[in-house]
Design a protein around this motif. Structure first.
Motif, PDB file in Angstrom:
ATOM      1  N   LYS A 247     -11.129 -11.336   9.541  1.00  0.00           N
ATOM      2  CA  LYS A 247     -10.530 -11.826   8.315  1.00  0.00           C
ATOM      3  C   LYS A 247     -11.109 -11.084   7.113  1.00  0.00           C
ATOM      4  N   VAL A 248     -10.223 -10.748   6.167  1.00  0.00           N
ATOM      5  CA  VAL A 248     -10.624 -10.030   4.963  1.00  0.00           C
ATOM      6  C   VAL A 248     -10.112 -10.791   3.750  1.00  0.00           C
ATOM      7  N   ALA A 249     -10.960 -10.898   2.732  1.00  0.00           N
ATOM      8  CA  ALA A 249     -10.569 -11.607   1.517  1.00  0.00           C
ATOM      9  C   ALA A 249      -9.488 -10.828   0.770  1.00  0.00           C
TER      10      ALA A 249
ATOM     11  N   VAL B 100      -7.852  -5.430   0.738  1.00  0.00           N
ATOM     12  CA  VAL B 100      -6.500  -5.990   0.700  1.00  0.00           C
ATOM     13  C   VAL B 100      -6.291  -6.633  -0.665  1.00  0.00           C
ATOM     14  N   VAL B 101      -5.187  -6.274  -1.309  1.00  0.00           N
ATOM     15  CA  VAL B 101      -4.861  -6.774  -2.642  1.00  0.00           C
ATOM     16  C   VAL B 101      -3.535  -7.511  -2.579  1.00  0.00           C
ATOM     17  N   GLU B 102      -3.417  -8.592  -3.329  1.00  0.00           N
ATOM     18  CA  GLU B 102      -2.159  -9.335  -3.355  1.00  0.00           C
ATOM     19  C   GLU B 102      -1.049  -8.465  -3.956  1.00  0.00           C
ATOM     20  N   ASP B 103       0.185  -8.781  -3.616  1.00  0.00           N
ATOM     21  CA  ASP B 103       1.319  -8.020  -4.136  1.00  0.00           C
ATOM     22  C   ASP B 103       1.333  -8.060  -5.664  1.00  0.00           C
ATOM     23  N   PHE B 104       1.595  -6.916  -6.262  1.00  0.00           N
ATOM     24  CA  PHE B 104       1.630  -6.856  -7.719  1.00  0.00           C
ATOM     25  C   PHE B 104       2.779  -5.964  -8.179  1.00  0.00           C
TER      26      PHE B 104
ATOM     27  N   SER C 175     -11.054   5.489  -0.490  1.00  0.00           N
ATOM     28  CA  SER C 175     -10.813   4.040  -0.420  1.00  0.00           C
ATOM     29  C   SER C 175      -9.351   3.783  -0.073  1.00  0.00           C
ATOM     30  N   LEU C 176      -9.139   2.888   0.874  1.00  0.00           N
ATOM     31  CA  LEU C 176      -7.791   2.515   1.296  1.00  0.00           C
ATOM     32  C   LEU C 176      -7.489   1.105   0.814  1.00  0.00           C
ATOM     33  N   VAL C 177      -6.417   0.981   0.042  1.00  0.00           N
ATOM     34  CA  VAL C 177      -6.015  -0.324  -0.508  1.00  0.00           C
ATOM     35  C   VAL C 177      -4.679  -0.721   0.109  1.00  0.00           C
ATOM     36  N   LEU C 178      -4.679  -1.827   0.834  1.00  0.00           N
ATOM     37  CA  LEU C 178      -3.454  -2.335   1.443  1.00  0.00           C
ATOM     38  C   LEU C 178      -2.947  -3.517   0.635  1.00  0.00           C
ATOM     39  N   VAL C 179      -1.699  -3.424   0.195  1.00  0.00           N
ATOM     40  CA  VAL C 179      -1.082  -4.571  -0.457  1.00  0.00           C
ATOM     41  C   VAL C 179      -0.763  -5.594   0.625  1.00  0.00           C
ATOM     42  N   GLU C 180      -0.902  -6.855   0.301  1.00  0.00           N
ATOM     43  CA  GLU C 180      -0.805  -7.927   1.298  1.00  0.00           C
ATOM     44  C   GLU C 180       0.457  -7.851   2.145  1.00  0.00           C
ATOM     45  N   SER C 181       1.589  -7.531   1.508  1.00  0.00           N
ATOM     46  CA  SER C 181       2.849  -7.483   2.257  1.00  0.00           C
ATOM     47  C   SER C 181       2.909  -6.301   3.228  1.00  0.00           C
TER      48      SER C 181
ATOM     49  N   ARG D 131      -7.845 -16.656  -0.768  1.00  0.00           N
ATOM     50  CA  ARG D 131      -7.107 -16.524   0.492  1.00  0.00           C
ATOM     51  C   ARG D 131      -7.695 -15.385   1.311  1.00  0.00           C
ATOM     52  N   LYS D 132      -7.472 -15.455   2.623  1.00  0.00           N
ATOM     53  CA  LYS D 132      -7.909 -14.386   3.520  1.00  0.00           C
ATOM     54  C   LYS D 132      -6.745 -13.987   4.417  1.00  0.00           C
ATOM     55  N   VAL D 133      -6.743 -12.714   4.789  1.00  0.00           N
ATOM     56  CA  VAL D 133      -5.700 -12.218   5.682  1.00  0.00           C
ATOM     57  C   VAL D 133      -6.345 -11.805   6.994  1.00  0.00           C
ATOM     58  N   GLU D 134      -5.649 -12.088   8.074  1.00  0.00           N
ATOM     59  CA  GLU D 134      -6.153 -11.778   9.408  1.00  0.00           C
ATOM     60  C   GLU D 134      -5.758 -10.351   9.780  1.00  0.00           C
ATOM     61  N   LEU D 135      -6.753  -9.505  10.020  1.00  0.00           N
ATOM     62  CA  LEU D 135      -6.504  -8.135  10.456  1.00  0.00           C
ATOM     63  C   LEU D 135      -6.690  -8.053  11.966  1.00  0.00           C
ATOM     64  N   SER D 136      -5.681  -7.549  12.637  1.00  0.00           N
ATOM     65  CA  SER D 136      -5.726  -7.474  14.097  1.00  0.00           C
ATOM     66  C   SER D 136      -6.819  -6.532  14.577  1.00  0.00           C
ATOM     67  N   ASP D 137      -7.607  -7.001  15.564  1.00  0.00           N
ATOM     68  CA  ASP D 137      -8.655  -6.159  16.138  1.00  0.00           C
ATOM     69  C   ASP D 137      -8.066  -4.976  16.888  1.00  0.00           C
ATOM     70  N   ASP D 138      -6.824  -5.114  17.366  1.00  0.00           N
ATOM     71  CA  ASP D 138      -6.176  -4.023  18.085  1.00  0.00           C
ATOM     72  C   ASP D 138      -5.807  -2.866  17.168  1.00  0.00           C
ATOM     73  N   VAL D 139      -5.756  -3.111  15.864  1.00  0.00           N
ATOM     74  CA  VAL D 139      -5.363  -2.080  14.903  1.00  0.00           C
ATOM     75  C   VAL D 139      -6.530  -1.659  14.013  1.00  0.00           C
TER      76      VAL D 139
END
Length: 209
Positions: A2-4, A125-129, A192-198, A15-23
């Protein structure tokens, strides 16, 4: 794992998002990464190089001197490669540098690259903006809030956002792409890699197949 989830001001949203261990948590396969990056760079080559050979040179085809009695080597055409302005021997010709790579290897390479970023704490991980109007100034402020103003960053959106893209394209150290454009080279080329939540769900669904 899980990542904040952060907001564009760099603060936790709770909130936290679940990142798959397989990925995001596999043992990186360095050879797969090498093959995928090699293919990506090979595909950037246009392969339009061309040199004229003797048949393509503009010039007379007459025999420039008699065959015998000159005391020098025989010569038939001014377009011969041994003369200045003549054709080139075995010169470059247009070709494709494209390489084939199994799609499972490419998928493994991207998962390995994402796992490396996750392991080295270079992923967030950043929320959608959204940005109301295309302004580089607004995008730079977002980077500063996330602590990325001095780092080479890659921001992955869930879908095309024209305003965000236009606001970022003047910046040399930051790149905005959609999840469908994600590649092993781009992941590793950024500090640095920034993933938007969606984008997280789409990436996991594409790479866990």
């Amino acid at each position: 794992m899980k990542v904040a989830v952060l907001d564009i001001k760099g603060k936790e949203t709770g909130r936290k998002v679940e990142l798959s261990d397989d990925v995001f948590a596999i043992e990186p396969n360095e050879h797969a990464i090498y093959l995928d990056v090699k293919q990506y760079l090979a595909h950037q080559r246009q392969g339009t190089h061309k040199a004229k050979e003797r048949a393509e040179i503009a010039g007379s085809t007459r025999k420039i001197k008699k065959q015998k009695g000159t005391g020098t080597a025989r010569a038939g055409s001014i377009k011969s490669p041994i003369f200045k302005g003549g054709g080139r021997v075995f010169g470059p010709r247009p070709k494709s540098y494209g390489q084939k790579l199994n799609k499972n290897v490419k998928r493994l390479a991207r998962r390995s690259a994402l796992s490396l970023k996750s392991r080295e704490k270079e992923l967030m991980v950043v929320e959608d903006f959204n940005i109301d109007t295309p302004k580089t100034k607004d995008f730079v402020q977002i980077l500063k809030s996330l602590g990325l103003e001095d780092k080479k960053s890659l921001i992955v959106l869930g879908g095309m956002n024209n305003n965000v893209y236009l606001s970022s394209r003047n910046l040399k150290r930051s790149e905005v792409i959609t999840n469908s454009e994600l590649s092993t080279y781009k992941i590793l080329n950024a500090k640095s890699l920034v993933l938007v939540e969606s984008a997280v769900e789409e990436i996991q669904s594409n790479l866990s197949k």
